[in-house]
Design an enzyme around this catalytic site. Structure first.
Site, PDB file in Angstrom:
ATOM      1  N   HIS A  32      -2.196  -3.004  -6.211  1.00 10.60           N
ATOM      2  CA  HIS A  32      -2.720  -2.666  -4.895  1.00 10.60           C
ATOM      3  C   HIS A  32      -4.243  -2.777  -4.887  1.00 10.60           C
ATOM      4  O   HIS A  32      -4.954  -1.903  -5.377  1.00 10.60           O
ATOM      5  CB  HIS A  32      -2.272  -1.239  -4.508  1.00 10.60           C
ATOM      6  CG  HIS A  32      -2.765  -0.789  -3.175  1.00 10.60           C
ATOM      7  ND1 HIS A  32      -2.986   0.542  -2.878  1.00 10.60           N
ATOM      8  CD2 HIS A  32      -3.068  -1.486  -2.057  1.00 10.60           C
ATOM      9  CE1 HIS A  32      -3.412   0.646  -1.638  1.00 10.60           C
ATOM     10  NE2 HIS A  32      -3.477  -0.574  -1.115  1.00 10.60           N
ATOM     11  N   GLU A  62      -5.088  -0.215  -7.775  1.00  8.33           N
ATOM     12  CA  GLU A  62      -4.012   0.710  -8.144  1.00  8.33           C
ATOM     13  C   GLU A  62      -2.893  -0.101  -8.783  1.00  8.33           C
ATOM     14  O   GLU A  62      -2.357  -1.012  -8.158  1.00  8.33           O
ATOM     15  CB  GLU A  62      -3.460   1.400  -6.900  1.00  8.33           C
ATOM     16  CG  GLU A  62      -3.954   2.788  -6.649  1.00  8.33           C
ATOM     17  CD  GLU A  62      -3.193   3.476  -5.523  1.00  8.33           C
ATOM     18  OE1 GLU A  62      -2.911   4.670  -5.670  1.00  8.33           O
ATOM     19  OE2 GLU A  62      -2.888   2.839  -4.501  1.00  8.33           O
ATOM     20  N   SER A  74       0.815  -1.214   0.000  1.00  6.19           N
ATOM     21  CA  SER A  74       0.000   0.000   0.000  1.00  6.19           C
ATOM     22  C   SER A  74       0.845   1.259   0.000  1.00  6.19           C
ATOM     23  O   SER A  74       0.306   2.358  -0.110  1.00  6.19           O
ATOM     24  CB  SER A  74      -0.934  -0.001   1.221  1.00  6.19           C
ATOM     25  OG  SER A  74      -0.203  -0.224   2.406  1.00  6.19           O
ATOM     26  N   ASN A  86      -3.204   6.141  -0.734  1.00  6.94           N
ATOM     27  CA  ASN A  86      -2.775   6.393   0.644  1.00  6.94           C
ATOM     28  C   ASN A  86      -2.082   7.737   0.827  1.00  6.94           C
ATOM     29  O   ASN A  86      -2.018   8.250   1.943  1.00  6.94           O
ATOM     30  CB  ASN A  86      -1.891   5.248   1.125  1.00  6.94           C
ATOM     31  CG  ASN A  86      -2.730   4.059   1.520  1.00  6.94           C
ATOM     32  OD1 ASN A  86      -3.732   4.201   2.203  1.00  6.94           O
ATOM     33  ND2 ASN A  86      -2.352   2.880   1.061  1.00  6.94           N
TER      34      ASN A  86
END
Length: 295
Positions: free
Chosen positions: A139, A151, A118, A189
């Site tokens: 991800h 992702e 992540s 993130n």
């Protein structure tokens, strides 16, 4: 269908294995602990039962999905025939680098090596292999069987062909892939964790309580859950690890983790996984019950 191997049978690993198997891919699920693998198969079975109850899956499809899953406690054995490996181990750089060294040694030369990290640099992970053009980030979001986004993170050396292939594979899973470049936190993130961290600072500085902060974000910003509840689901240790990657990688003090988050992780208050974070999770209902120190 190409053979897929998934490293790690925790929440993310079993979810990734679930969606690949459900969409017709033979999957080798790999973990060092057979008990963890058995638990993962049980979780996948329960999640398939939920789909069955909702009418989105037939009994035959459930049986076929489970039939495509094979478990291994050895990386060497599990990846021998893989053409795509997805690493979903703990968010620890040293562990991931060790796994990718092993994968590079044991996976077929043509295999793509993907990480579900992540926040950790795909370029750094790729650098410990002899195939950096074939290393990429994939991800998934939690819970994997439900969330649509993947992702897809290009490392410095990731080839165009590998990126196109992984984007196509994500679409075959009925996911929506979004290509991003390899910088700390990627997109999801880099945006999400500062929001969670600011929510924790808002609590730490006494601006408002846990329920009030989450209510403002749910009712005022139309978020399905508040940032503190979400942090509990992600795992406060995971949030802290990602913030540290952002802080170190970007060198900006705005990513510095809130001292309250640091203390909660040090105390073992990790959220859902430990039974207590900002909320209490051991009461067996869907009610949001504040942890004792925040009640």
């Amino acid at each position: 269908m190409l053979n897929v191997a998934v490293i790690g049978s925790g929440t993310m690993g079993n979810g990734i294995a679930h969606v690949f198997a459900q969409h017709g891919f033979p999957v080798a699920l790999i973990d060092i602990n057979q008990a963890a693998l058995d638990k993962a198969l049980g979780t996948i079975g329960k999640n398939l039962d939920r789909q069955l109850a909702k009418g989105t899956l037939t009994a035959d499809e459930k049986a076929a999905t489970l039939g495509r899953l094979t478990t291994y406690t050895s990386i060497a054995d599990g990846v021998r025939e893989a053409r795509l490996v997805v690493e979903a181990a703990t968010e620890n750089i040293d562990l991931k680098l060790k796994i990718f060294r092993d994968l590079d040694q044991h996976a077929p030369p043509e295999a793509i090596l993907a990480s579900n990290t992540s926040s950790i640099s795909i370029t750094q992970i790729a650098a410990v292999t002899q195939r950096p053009t074939q290393v990429i980030g994939m991800h998934f979001m939690n819970p994997v069987p439900v969330m649509q986004l993947v992702e897809v993170i290009r490392g410095y050396a990731t080839s165009d062909a590998v990126t196109v292939q992984v984007m196509d594979l994500a679409r075959q899973l009925s996911k929506t892939p979004v290509e991003v470049n390899d910088y700390p936190g990627f997109v999801a993130n880099r945006i999400l964790m500062p929001m969670i961290n600011e929510a924790i600072y808002t609590l730490f500085e006494g601006v408002a309580g846990v329920a009030e902060i989450d209510t403002v974000m749910k009712l005022g910003m139309a978020h399905p859950m508040g940032p503190l509840q979400l942090a509990d689901f992600i795992g406060l240790d995971v949030c802290l690890a990602i913030l540290r990657v952002l802080h170190e990688g970007l060198g900006n003090p705005k990513y510095a983790p809130c001292p309250l988050l640091v203390n909660m992780v040090a105390a073992g208050r990790l959220g859902v996984k430990s039974g207590e974070g900002f909320y209490s999770w051991g009461h067996g209902t869907k009610e949001l019950v504040l942890a004792e120190r925040f009640a």
